[in-house]
Every structure is written in structure tokens, then in C-alpha cells.
Motif scaffolding. Structure first.
Motif, PDB file in Angstrom:
ATOM      1  N   VAL A 193       0.765  -0.981  -0.082  1.00 21.23           N
ATOM      2  CA  VAL A 193      -0.108  -0.032   0.088  1.00 21.23           C
ATOM      3  C   VAL A 193       1.041   1.109  -0.001  1.00 21.23           C
ATOM      4  CG1 VAL A 193      -1.601   1.266   1.282  1.00 21.23           C
ATOM      5  CG2 VAL A 193      -1.863  -0.974   1.212  1.00 21.23           C
ATOM      6  N   MET A 194       0.408   2.124  -0.844  1.00 17.70           N
ATOM      7  CA  MET A 194       1.211   3.585  -0.730  1.00 17.70           C
ATOM      8  C   MET A 194       0.248   4.518  -0.887  1.00 17.70           C
ATOM      9  SD  MET A 194       4.495   3.263  -3.483  1.00 17.70           S
ATOM     10  CE  MET A 194       5.199   4.587  -2.678  1.00 17.70           C
ATOM     11  N   GLY A 195       0.316   5.623   0.167  1.00 16.21           N
ATOM     12  CA  GLY A 195      -0.570   6.741   0.185  1.00 16.21           C
ATOM     13  C   GLY A 195       0.083   8.193   0.619  1.00 16.21           C
ATOM     14  N   TRP A 196      -1.011   8.850   0.930  1.00 13.75           N
ATOM     15  CA  TRP A 196      -0.610  10.355   1.316  1.00 13.75           C
ATOM     16  C   TRP A 196      -1.334  10.532   2.599  1.00 13.75           C
ATOM     17  CZ3 TRP A 196       3.139  13.056  -1.027  1.00 13.75           C
ATOM     18  CH2 TRP A 196       3.578  12.567  -2.397  1.00 13.75           C
ATOM     19  N   TYR A 197      -0.590  11.285   3.450  1.00 20.49           N
ATOM     20  CA  TYR A 197      -1.256  11.844   4.859  1.00 20.49           C
ATOM     21  C   TYR A 197      -0.891  13.313   4.672  1.00 20.49           C
ATOM     22  CZ  TYR A 197      -2.027   7.079   6.883  1.00 20.49           C
ATOM     23  OH  TYR A 197      -2.591   6.003   6.926  1.00 20.49           O
ATOM     24  N   ARG A 198      -1.478  14.181   5.579  1.00 20.86           N
ATOM     25  CA  ARG A 198      -1.101  15.425   5.458  1.00 20.86           C
ATOM     26  C   ARG A 198      -1.378  16.041   7.177  1.00 20.86           C
ATOM     27  NH1 ARG A 198      -5.920  18.332   2.094  1.00 20.86           N
ATOM     28  NH2 ARG A 198      -7.650  17.906   3.487  1.00 20.86           N
ATOM     29  N   GLN A 199      -0.609  16.949   7.579  1.00 20.19           N
ATOM     30  CA  GLN A 199      -0.633  17.685   8.817  1.00 20.19           C
ATOM     31  C   GLN A 199      -0.558  19.180   8.947  1.00 20.19           C
ATOM     32  OE1 GLN A 199       2.305  15.836  11.414  1.00 20.19           O
ATOM     33  NE2 GLN A 199       0.734  16.154  13.225  1.00 20.19           N
ATOM     34  N   THR A 200      -1.420  19.702   9.666  1.00 24.30           N
ATOM     35  CA  THR A 200      -1.276  21.030   9.911  1.00 24.30           C
ATOM     36  C   THR A 200      -0.923  21.308  11.657  1.00 24.30           C
ATOM     37  OG1 THR A 200      -3.525  21.431  10.439  1.00 24.30           O
ATOM     38  CG2 THR A 200      -2.800  21.892   8.191  1.00 24.30           C
ATOM     39  N   PRO A 201      -0.169  22.479  11.710  1.00 26.21           N
ATOM     40  CA  PRO A 201       0.348  22.597  13.242  1.00 26.21           C
ATOM     41  C   PRO A 201      -0.981  22.407  14.189  1.00 26.21           C
ATOM     42  CG  PRO A 201       1.112  24.296  11.611  1.00 26.21           C
ATOM     43  CD  PRO A 201       0.200  23.594  10.858  1.00 26.21           C
ATOM     44  N   GLY A 202      -0.603  21.709  15.191  1.00 27.89           N
ATOM     45  CA  GLY A 202      -1.572  21.435  16.189  1.00 27.89           C
ATOM     46  C   GLY A 202      -2.552  20.503  16.087  1.00 27.89           C
ATOM     47  N   ARG A 238     -11.356  15.743  -6.003  1.00 30.09           N
ATOM     48  CA  ARG A 238     -10.321  16.753  -6.395  1.00 30.09           C
ATOM     49  C   ARG A 238      -8.728  16.326  -6.519  1.00 30.09           C
ATOM     50  NH1 ARG A 238      -9.221  20.533  -2.839  1.00 30.09           N
ATOM     51  NH2 ARG A 238      -9.963  19.199  -0.825  1.00 30.09           N
ATOM     52  N   PHE A 239      -8.613  15.207  -5.809  1.00 28.85           N
ATOM     53  CA  PHE A 239      -7.212  14.381  -5.649  1.00 28.85           C
ATOM     54  C   PHE A 239      -7.506  13.187  -6.497  1.00 28.85           C
ATOM     55  CE2 PHE A 239      -5.667  16.613  -1.434  1.00 28.85           C
ATOM     56  CZ  PHE A 239      -5.894  18.107  -2.114  1.00 28.85           C
ATOM     57  N   THR A 240      -6.461  12.947  -6.997  1.00 31.03           N
ATOM     58  CA  THR A 240      -6.050  11.498  -7.464  1.00 31.03           C
ATOM     59  C   THR A 240      -4.686  11.004  -7.211  1.00 31.03           C
ATOM     60  OG1 THR A 240      -7.477  12.051  -9.401  1.00 31.03           O
ATOM     61  CG2 THR A 240      -6.186  10.285  -9.803  1.00 31.03           C
ATOM     62  N   VAL A 241      -4.725   9.800  -6.749  1.00 32.77           N
ATOM     63  CA  VAL A 241      -3.636   9.130  -6.398  1.00 32.77           C
ATOM     64  C   VAL A 241      -3.317   7.961  -7.449  1.00 32.77           C
ATOM     65  CG1 VAL A 241      -4.520   7.309  -4.992  1.00 32.77           C
ATOM     66  CG2 VAL A 241      -2.172   7.818  -4.473  1.00 32.77           C
ATOM     67  N   SER A 242      -1.897   8.084  -7.716  1.00 35.05           N
ATOM     68  CA  SER A 242      -1.614   7.008  -8.831  1.00 35.05           C
ATOM     69  C   SER A 242      -0.079   6.557  -8.577  1.00 35.05           C
ATOM     70  CB  SER A 242      -1.821   7.619 -10.379  1.00 35.05           C
ATOM     71  OG  SER A 242      -0.963   8.838 -10.284  1.00 35.05           O
ATOM     72  N   VAL A 293      -2.664  -3.421  -6.180  1.00 35.19           N
ATOM     73  CA  VAL A 293      -3.437  -4.023  -7.470  1.00 35.19           C
ATOM     74  C   VAL A 293      -4.223  -2.929  -7.978  1.00 35.19           C
ATOM     75  CG1 VAL A 293      -3.571  -6.430  -6.523  1.00 35.19           C
ATOM     76  CG2 VAL A 293      -5.182  -4.678  -5.717  1.00 35.19           C
ATOM     77  N   GLY A 294      -4.016  -1.624  -7.311  1.00 32.09           N
ATOM     78  CA  GLY A 294      -4.464  -0.798  -7.935  1.00 32.09           C
ATOM     79  C   GLY A 294      -5.829  -0.181  -7.547  1.00 32.09           C
ATOM     80  N   ALA A 295      -6.085  -0.504  -6.446  1.00 32.50           N
ATOM     81  CA  ALA A 295      -7.296   0.116  -5.645  1.00 32.50           C
ATOM     82  C   ALA A 295      -7.081   1.547  -4.916  1.00 32.50           C
ATOM     83  CB  ALA A 295      -7.932  -1.075  -4.525  1.00 32.50           C
ATOM     84  N   THR A 296      -7.995   2.362  -5.080  1.00 38.70           N
ATOM     85  CA  THR A 296      -7.785   3.577  -4.618  1.00 38.70           C
ATOM     86  C   THR A 296      -8.881   4.201  -3.626  1.00 38.70           C
ATOM     87  OG1 THR A 296      -8.954   4.809  -6.594  1.00 38.70           O
ATOM     88  CG2 THR A 296      -6.578   4.466  -6.495  1.00 38.70           C
TER      89      THR A 296
END
Length: 116
Positions: A33-42, A66-70, A54-57
Motif C-alpha cells: 500500500v502507498m498513500g498520502w497523509y497531511r498535517q497542519t500545526p496543532g 479533487r485529488f487523484t492518487v496513482s 493491485v490498483g485500488a484507490t
């Protein structure tokens, strides 16, 4: 071991687009699995998107549509294409992968700023 390095961050106006890339090296054949996370202060780190080998998103509701992971054919780079960016998308974005031993690997993070 897996090493992840993010590129492509920066500043953009609301409504704009950015594409983040994350290059993986090391034991990439063990990644499922590969992916993205994000974080803002606090705030705690927030999951954004995920792509299985296997390509499941799947996407967080806040970014769906709005976002696409590939990934590329070699499956050693994962992308996050971001459109219609909003000020609320401002954060440090982290690339993540999980290997077959259920170990999490993280990139150092890259900043995205959405501001007029």
C-alpha cells in the motif's frame, strides 16, 4: 527498508493545481500500500489517499473528486494530483507506505500552501 522522498510541493492560489511525487527506494517489492497523509500545526496527521498494489484507490471525503492518487509502471513512485485546491488543503504532506510485514514507512514531508 524503504526510503521515501516527496517532491512537488509549493505555493498555489485557491483553485489551482499541484502534483506531488513520492519516490520509493529499497525493498519496494515488499510494499503493498502507498498513500498520502497531511498535517497542519496543532492537529493530528490526517489520511488523504491510498493506493494498493493491485490498483485500488480510496480517498478521504475532504479530497474526493479533487485529488487523484496513482503510480508508475514500476510501482516505485506514487503521485498525488491535486486540483481545485482550497486554503484548507494547506499542510505538510507525507508519503507513506506499508510493507508485507505491516511496517509503516514515511517520507520527510513536503509543504503545500494554498493562499491568495
Amino acid at each position: 527498508q524503504v526510503r521515501l522522498v516527496e517532491t512537488g510541493g509549493g505555493s498555489v492560489q485557491p483553485g489551482g493545481s499541484l502534483r506531488l511525487s513520492c519516490a520509493a527506494s529499497g525493498s519496494i517489492s515488499s510494499i503493498y500500500v502507498m498513500g498520502w497523509y497531511r498535517q497542519t500545526p496543532g492537529k493530528t496527521r490526517e489520511w488523504v489517499a491510498r493506493l494498493t498494489r493491485v490498483g485500488a484507490t480510496t480517498y478521504a471525503d475532504s479530497v474526493k473528486g479533487r485529488f487523484t492518487v496513482s503510480t508508475n509502471n514500476a510501482k516505485d513512485t506514487v503521485y498525488l494530483q491535486m486540483h481545485n485546491l482550497e486554503p484548507e488543503d494547506t499542510a505538510v504532506y507525507y508519503c507513506n507506505c506499508v510493507d508485507l510485514a505491516d511496517r509503516d514507512w514515511w517520507g520527510p514531508g513536503i509543504r503545500v500552501t494554498v493562499s491568495s
